[in-house]
Design an enzyme around this catalytic site. Structure first.
Site, short mmCIF file in Angstrom:
data_model
loop_
_atom_site.label_atom_id
_atom_site.label_comp_id
_atom_site.label_asym_id
_atom_site.label_seq_id
_atom_site.Cartn_x
_atom_site.Cartn_y
_atom_site.Cartn_z
N GLN A 76 0.79 -1.21 0.00
CA GLN A 76 0.00 0.00 0.00
C GLN A 76 0.84 1.28 0.00
O GLN A 76 0.40 2.31 -0.52
CB GLN A 76 -0.94 0.01 1.19
CG GLN A 76 -0.27 0.07 2.54
CD GLN A 76 -1.28 0.07 3.68
OE1 GLN A 76 -2.48 0.19 3.47
NE2 GLN A 76 -0.79 -0.08 4.90
N ARG A 106 16.17 -2.19 10.95
CA ARG A 106 15.14 -2.88 10.17
C ARG A 106 15.16 -2.46 8.70
O ARG A 106 14.89 -3.27 7.81
CB ARG A 106 13.76 -2.62 10.77
CG ARG A 106 13.56 -3.14 12.17
CD ARG A 106 12.17 -2.83 12.70
NE ARG A 106 11.17 -3.64 12.02
CZ ARG A 106 10.75 -4.82 12.44
NH1 ARG A 106 11.26 -5.34 13.55
NH2 ARG A 106 9.84 -5.49 11.77
N ASP A 118 3.22 -11.41 11.08
CA ASP A 118 2.34 -10.85 12.11
C ASP A 118 0.86 -11.04 11.78
O ASP A 118 0.03 -11.03 12.68
CB ASP A 118 2.62 -9.36 12.29
CG ASP A 118 3.88 -9.09 13.09
OD1 ASP A 118 4.43 -10.06 13.66
OD2 ASP A 118 4.31 -7.92 13.16
N TYR A 170 21.31 -2.12 22.13
CA TYR A 170 22.40 -2.73 21.38
C TYR A 170 22.77 -1.80 20.22
O TYR A 170 21.94 -1.02 19.75
CB TYR A 170 22.03 -4.12 20.85
CG TYR A 170 20.67 -4.24 20.19
CD1 TYR A 170 20.45 -3.77 18.90
CD2 TYR A 170 19.60 -4.82 20.86
CE1 TYR A 170 19.20 -3.89 18.29
CE2 TYR A 170 18.35 -4.93 20.27
CZ TYR A 170 18.17 -4.46 18.98
OH TYR A 170 16.93 -4.57 18.39
#
Length: 388
Positions: free
Chosen positions: A35, A109, A289, A211
């Site tokens: 999208q 990410r 997910d 981290y």
């Protein structure tokens, strides 16, 4: 099937692109419908545990990831909230690869998303395509276009349109926890946070993880606290620095220094959802997910999406009819992801114990545990070669 199926992937995040990459590797063309008008990842850091690193190597993208990913020397370093006393720590420098054949890394990410996108032909990506409904194998988009596919893969996240089309699942509920996140320039971070280590500070009702990422130039910080009345579930929502600091009042000064250095934090409420009883219906299935949202306390959300993708591609490449292949995929993946959902769910209680006898027993137990070996069922699994 005697001919290759038409495969549509709804969602161009980590799970959707991983599915496209593994399908392409298996010789199965697909189209990804995303999208957003451009591929981007608005999150921050993540852990590339051996089970994920193994799959990235199989896709041929791990080497590119290591240009910016940080290879960890220390993991599962638990520290006491008041003074930073180390309760336990794992030496990952050599033992991780010795046990599982891969190292553990931390990364942004966005870098993982870019690496996966590099393994997908550009012609397979259709951006600015918002799916609004699914009926059997027919997708309808906001712009009025309809697409019919032999296989539909819903990789469209926790609020999945694809899942809503055929799964009568209870709506996600607020867990009572919220998360804060920040990216801190390494030059501004206290020394413990700059090391190639995954550190977890645990204390009453809260815990905080940090981290390094992005070739050590940034420190990823994510913290968990009671949500109170906060119910905004969005990666773009923010909080004030004062709100974040207030949650960690009285904690080790180095931790509060790290929080201050991150400036205005992001904040989102954690959703809770019971494991689904099925992921597939006819030619339609779920991934990531959309199928199994889980708390982030084992750092396995992205890894399990990529594992799903690897197993799904193998099942579809087996030559079975799509519906049969999807049933096999579900049967293989569901026990593992359900176990991780449940393990992640229980971790909040362990990390957030108030000071007292139960907390002291937990801390004593940490000294005798070996999380790297104890979690071999997670890290030793190769979804790319053993679908069950």
């Amino acid at each position: 099937m005697t001919s290759k199926p038409v495969i549509a992937v709804v969602g161009g995040g980590i799970g959707g692109l991983a599915a496209a990459a593994f399908l392409h590797r298996a010789g199965l063309p697909c189209t990804v419908y995303e999208q957003a008008k451009e591929l981007k990842e608005v999150g921050a850091g993540l852990v590339l545990a051996p089970n994920l690193a193994r799959l990235l190597r199989q896709l041929g993208v791990l080497e590119a990831m290591t240009a910016t990913a940080v290879r960890l020397d220390v993991g599962w370093e638990f520290r006491r909230w008041q003074d930073g006393t180390v309760l336990s720590a794992e030496d990952l420098r050599e033992s991780c690869a010795d046990l599982y054949g891969e190292h553990t890394y931390t990364a942004h990410r966005a870098d993982l998303l870019a690496a996966l996108a590099s393994a997908v032909p550009p012609s397979a990506l259709r951006l600015g395509k918002r799916c609004v409904s699914v009926t059997d194998g027919t997708l309808r988009f906001e712009d009025g276009e309809r697409v019919t596919a032999d296989v539909v893969i819903g990789a469209d996240g926790v609020h999945s349109v694809v899942r809503a089309a055929f799964v009568e699942a209870a709506a996600p509920v607020y867990s009572g926890l919220c998360a804060f996140r920040a990216l801190v320039p390494a030059s501004s971070a206290p020394e413990p946070a700059r090391r190639p280590a995954q550190t977890l500070w645990i204390g009453p009702g809260h815990h905080l993880v940090h981290y390094p990422i992005s070739a050590g130039k940034l420190v990823n910080v994510v913290a968990f606290a009671p949500a109170g009345g906060y119910e905004t579930e969005s990666w773009t929502a923010t909080a004030s620095l004062e709100e974040f600091l207030a949650e960690f009042e009285g904690w080790d000064p180095r931790l509060r220094e790290l929080i201050r250095a991150g400036g205005r934090p992001g904040r989102w409420a954690l959703l809770d959802q019971a494991p689904l009883r099925r992921w597939s219906h006819g030619p339609v299935t779920l991934l990531g997910d959309a199928a199994h949202p889980m708390f982030p306390f084992f750092g396995q959300g992205a890894a399990q999406s990529v594992e799903d993708a690897a197993v799904l591609a193998r099942c579809l490449a087996s030559g079975a009819e799509p519906a049969e292949a999807l049933r096999r995929y579900e049967a293989v993946r569901m026990p593992r992801t359900t176990r991780l959902q449940e393990a992640s769910h229980g971790r909040a209680h362990v990390n957030h114990l108030p000071d007292g006898p139960e907390q002291r027993a937990r801390d004593a137990a940490f000294a005798g545990r070996d999380p790297l070996r104890d979690n071999g069922w997670i890290y030793g699994y190769d979804a790319g070669s053993d679908p069950g």
